[in-house]
Design an enzyme around this catalytic site. Structure first.
Site, PDB file in Angstrom:
ATOM      1  N   LEU A  33       0.816  -1.225   0.000  1.00 33.12           N
ATOM      2  CA  LEU A  33       0.000   0.000   0.000  1.00 33.12           C
ATOM      3  C   LEU A  33       0.842   1.265   0.000  1.00 33.12           C
ATOM      4  O   LEU A  33       1.907   1.322   0.614  1.00 33.12           O
ATOM      5  CB  LEU A  33      -0.926  -0.006   1.224  1.00 33.12           C
ATOM      6  CG  LEU A  33      -1.905  -1.178   1.316  1.00 33.12           C
ATOM      7  CD1 LEU A  33      -2.759  -1.039   2.586  1.00 33.12           C
ATOM      8  CD2 LEU A  33      -2.796  -1.282   0.077  1.00 33.12           C
ATOM      9  N   HIS A  37      -3.384   4.230  -2.711  1.00 30.83           N
ATOM     10  CA  HIS A  37      -4.408   3.339  -2.144  1.00 30.83           C
ATOM     11  C   HIS A  37      -5.139   4.042  -0.982  1.00 30.83           C
ATOM     12  O   HIS A  37      -6.356   3.931  -0.848  1.00 30.83           O
ATOM     13  CB  HIS A  37      -3.771   2.052  -1.593  1.00 30.83           C
ATOM     14  CG  HIS A  37      -3.056   1.227  -2.619  1.00 30.83           C
ATOM     15  ND1 HIS A  37      -1.701   1.033  -2.595  1.00 30.83           N
ATOM     16  CD2 HIS A  37      -3.516   0.528  -3.694  1.00 30.83           C
ATOM     17  CE1 HIS A  37      -1.343   0.243  -3.604  1.00 30.83           C
ATOM     18  NE2 HIS A  37      -2.419  -0.071  -4.289  1.00 30.83           N
ATOM     19  N   ASP A 150      -5.258   3.735 -13.083  1.00 30.12           N
ATOM     20  CA  ASP A 150      -5.549   2.607 -13.978  1.00 30.12           C
ATOM     21  C   ASP A 150      -6.837   2.945 -14.736  1.00 30.12           C
ATOM     22  O   ASP A 150      -7.893   2.354 -14.497  1.00 30.12           O
ATOM     23  CB  ASP A 150      -5.692   1.320 -13.168  1.00 30.12           C
ATOM     24  CG  ASP A 150      -4.403   0.968 -12.458  1.00 30.12           C
ATOM     25  OD1 ASP A 150      -3.599   0.232 -13.012  1.00 30.12           O
ATOM     26  OD2 ASP A 150      -4.181   1.487 -11.337  1.00 30.12           O
ATOM     27  N   SER A 185       2.944   4.054  -7.419  1.00 31.62           N
ATOM     28  CA  SER A 185       2.648   2.698  -7.864  1.00 31.62           C
ATOM     29  C   SER A 185       3.469   1.727  -7.019  1.00 31.62           C
ATOM     30  O   SER A 185       4.613   2.033  -6.656  1.00 31.62           O
ATOM     31  CB  SER A 185       3.045   2.546  -9.336  1.00 31.62           C
ATOM     32  OG  SER A 185       3.137   1.181  -9.680  1.00 31.62           O
TER      33      SER A 185
HETATM   34  P1  AMP Z   1      -3.236  -1.971  -7.273  1.00 32.02           P
HETATM   35  O1  AMP Z   1      -2.896  -2.358  -5.888  1.00 32.02           O
HETATM   36  O2  AMP Z   1      -2.071  -1.433  -8.043  1.00 32.02           O
HETATM   37  O3  AMP Z   1      -4.029  -3.013  -8.007  1.00 32.02           O
HETATM   38  O4  AMP Z   1      -4.208  -0.724  -7.150  1.00 32.02           O
HETATM   39  C1  AMP Z   1      -5.382  -0.798  -6.400  1.00 32.02           C
HETATM   40  C2  AMP Z   1      -6.203   0.450  -6.646  1.00 32.02           C
HETATM   41  O5  AMP Z   1      -5.440   1.594  -6.286  1.00 32.02           O
HETATM   42  C3  AMP Z   1      -6.575   0.622  -8.127  1.00 32.02           C
HETATM   43  O6  AMP Z   1      -7.901   1.118  -8.207  1.00 32.02           O
HETATM   44  C4  AMP Z   1      -5.593   1.650  -8.596  1.00 32.02           C
HETATM   45  O7  AMP Z   1      -6.041   2.416  -9.690  1.00 32.02           O
HETATM   46  C5  AMP Z   1      -5.451   2.517  -7.350  1.00 32.02           C
HETATM   47  N1  AMP Z   1      -4.199   3.257  -7.406  1.00 32.02           N
HETATM   48  C6  AMP Z   1      -2.944   2.753  -7.591  1.00 32.02           C
HETATM   49  N2  AMP Z   1      -2.036   3.741  -7.647  1.00 32.02           N
HETATM   50  C7  AMP Z   1      -2.739   4.898  -7.516  1.00 32.02           C
HETATM   51  C8  AMP Z   1      -2.372   6.281  -7.497  1.00 32.02           C
HETATM   52  N3  AMP Z   1      -1.124   6.675  -7.654  1.00 32.02           N
HETATM   53  N4  AMP Z   1      -3.352   7.191  -7.324  1.00 32.02           N
HETATM   54  C9  AMP Z   1      -4.655   6.804  -7.181  1.00 32.02           C
HETATM   55  N5  AMP Z   1      -5.049   5.524  -7.178  1.00 32.02           N
HETATM   56  C10 AMP Z   1      -4.118   4.590  -7.349  1.00 32.02           C
END
Ligand code: AMP
Length: 281
Positions: A33, A37, A150, A185
C-alpha cells in the site's frame, strides 16, 4: 481493524454490518500500500459507514512472463498503514481460497479490454474483471473505489458492473503523485536510483502535452509525436504505447475535443509503468 482470510468469515462480517444497515465501501488492491491506495480509503470512509480493503495479488491478471512471483507483498506493513487510515477490515484471501482447484468461470468484458494495455497484456483484464466480480459478490459493497491511475481498468469495471447489473456504485478517484510528478505505484519499488529518474519522463511528457493542448493544439498526431520524441530522448525508458483516446470508449481520436485520455505505458528497465491525464475540451 481485523484481517479476514476466509470467504465465509468475510460474508459473515458483511451480514452483521448489513443487519445494522451500515453502508460498505470497498477498496480492492494488490497490497504494498501507498498513498494512492490510502486516498481511496479516505474517499470510502467519507461516503460509507465501514470500509473493507482487499489485498490479493491476483494470479489470473498476470501474464506468463510478468511479475506475479516477484510482486511486492508485505501484509504486516500494509496492516499498519490500513489500520492507521481507519480501514475496518482487510480481506486477504489466499489464491486457493479465491481459485480452488476445480475453478472454471471467467468474466470477459469484450473489445475494450483489447485496447491500450490490453494489446500488450492479453488476458489481463479478464483476470481483473473475474476477480473483481468475485470480490463484489463476497463483499457486496454499496460503493467500490478505483484510481484514475488505472484509467482503462476503471472503464472496464464500470462496463462490467453496468452489463451484469451488479448493484453498486463505482467511484473513480484522482491519481496521487510523488512531489516530482511520478504517479505512485507499487511497482515504483522495483526502480533503482537511475530508473527512478528515468521514470519521471512519463508524467513530464504528459504534463507538457497538456500544456500544448491548453495552448490550443488539437491534432492528436502532433501531441503523440511530441510524447514519443520526449520518451525516446530518455535513454532509460522504452515506450510501449502512447495514445489519445475518447475517455468513455477508449477509441483513438484524431482531434482533441470532448473528454479525452492521453495514456501511456513505458518500460524503465524491466519495470512497466503506466500514467495518464484526462482532459475535457
Ligand atoms: P493496485 O494495488 O495497483 O491493483 O491498485 C489498487 C487500486 O489503487 C486501483 O484502483 C488503482 O487504480 C489505485 N491506485 C494505484 N495507484 C494509484 C495512485 N497513484 N493514485 C490513485 N489511485 C491509485
Amino acid at each position: 481493524m481485523i484481517i479476514i482470510e476466509r470467504i465465509k468469515d468475510m460474508r459473515d462480517w458483511i451480514k452483521e454490518q448489513k443487519k445494522c444497515q451500515r453502508s460498505i465501501g470497498f477498496v480492492p488492491t494488490m497490497g504494498s500500500l501507498h498513498e494512492g491506495h490510502i486516498s481511496l480509503v479516505r474517499a470510502s470512509k467519507k461516503d460509507n459507514d465501514c470500509t473493507v480493503i482487499s489485498i490479493f495479488v491476483n494470479p489470473t491478471q498476470f501474464g506468463e512472463n510478468e511479475d506475479y512471483d516477484t510482486y511486492p507483498r508485505d501484509l504486516a506493513k500494509d496492516s499498519i498503514l490500513a489500520g492507521r487510515s481507519g480501514v475496518d477490515v482487510i480481506f486477504a484471501p489466499s489464491a486457493k481460497e479465491i481459485y480452488p482447484a476445480d475453478y472454471l468461470t471467467y468474466v470477459d468484458v469484450g473489445e475494450i479490454t483489447e485496447l491500450l494495455c490490453g494489446k500488450s497484456r492479453p488476458g489481463h483484464f479478464r483476470g481483473v474483471t473475474t476477480v473483481l466480480c468475485k470480490l463484489f459478490n463476497i463483499v457486496c459493497p454499496n460503493r467500490a473505489y478505483f484510481g484514475q491511475k488505472d484509467a482503462q481498468q476503471a472503464v472496464v469495471v464500470s462496463k462490467m458492473v453496468e452489463d451484469l447489473n451488479i448493484d453498486l456504485e463505482i467511484v473513480v478517484c484522482p491519481i496521487i503523485r510523488e512531489k516530482d510528478g511520478l504517479a505512485m505505484s507499487s511497482r515504483n519499488r522495483y526502480l533503482d536510483a537511475a530508473g527512478r529518474k528515468s521514470a519521471l519522463i512519463l508524467s513530464r511528457s504528459l504534463f507538457e502535452a497538456e500544456e500544448m493542448i491548453k495552448k490550443g493544439e488539437r491534432d492528436s498526431r502532433k501531441i503523440l509525436d511530441f510524447i514519443c520524441d520526449r520518451i525516446s530522448g530518455e535513454p532509460g525508458a522504452r515506450l510501449e504505447y502512447a495514445e489519445i483516446v475518447d475517455a468513455g470508449t477508449l477509441r483513438p481520436v484524431d482531434t482533441i475535443e470532448g473528454k479525452i485520455l492521453a495514456a501511456l505505458a513505458v518500460r524503465v528497465g524491466t519495470t512497466r509503468l503506466i500514467d495518464n491525464i484526462m482532459l475535457e475540451i
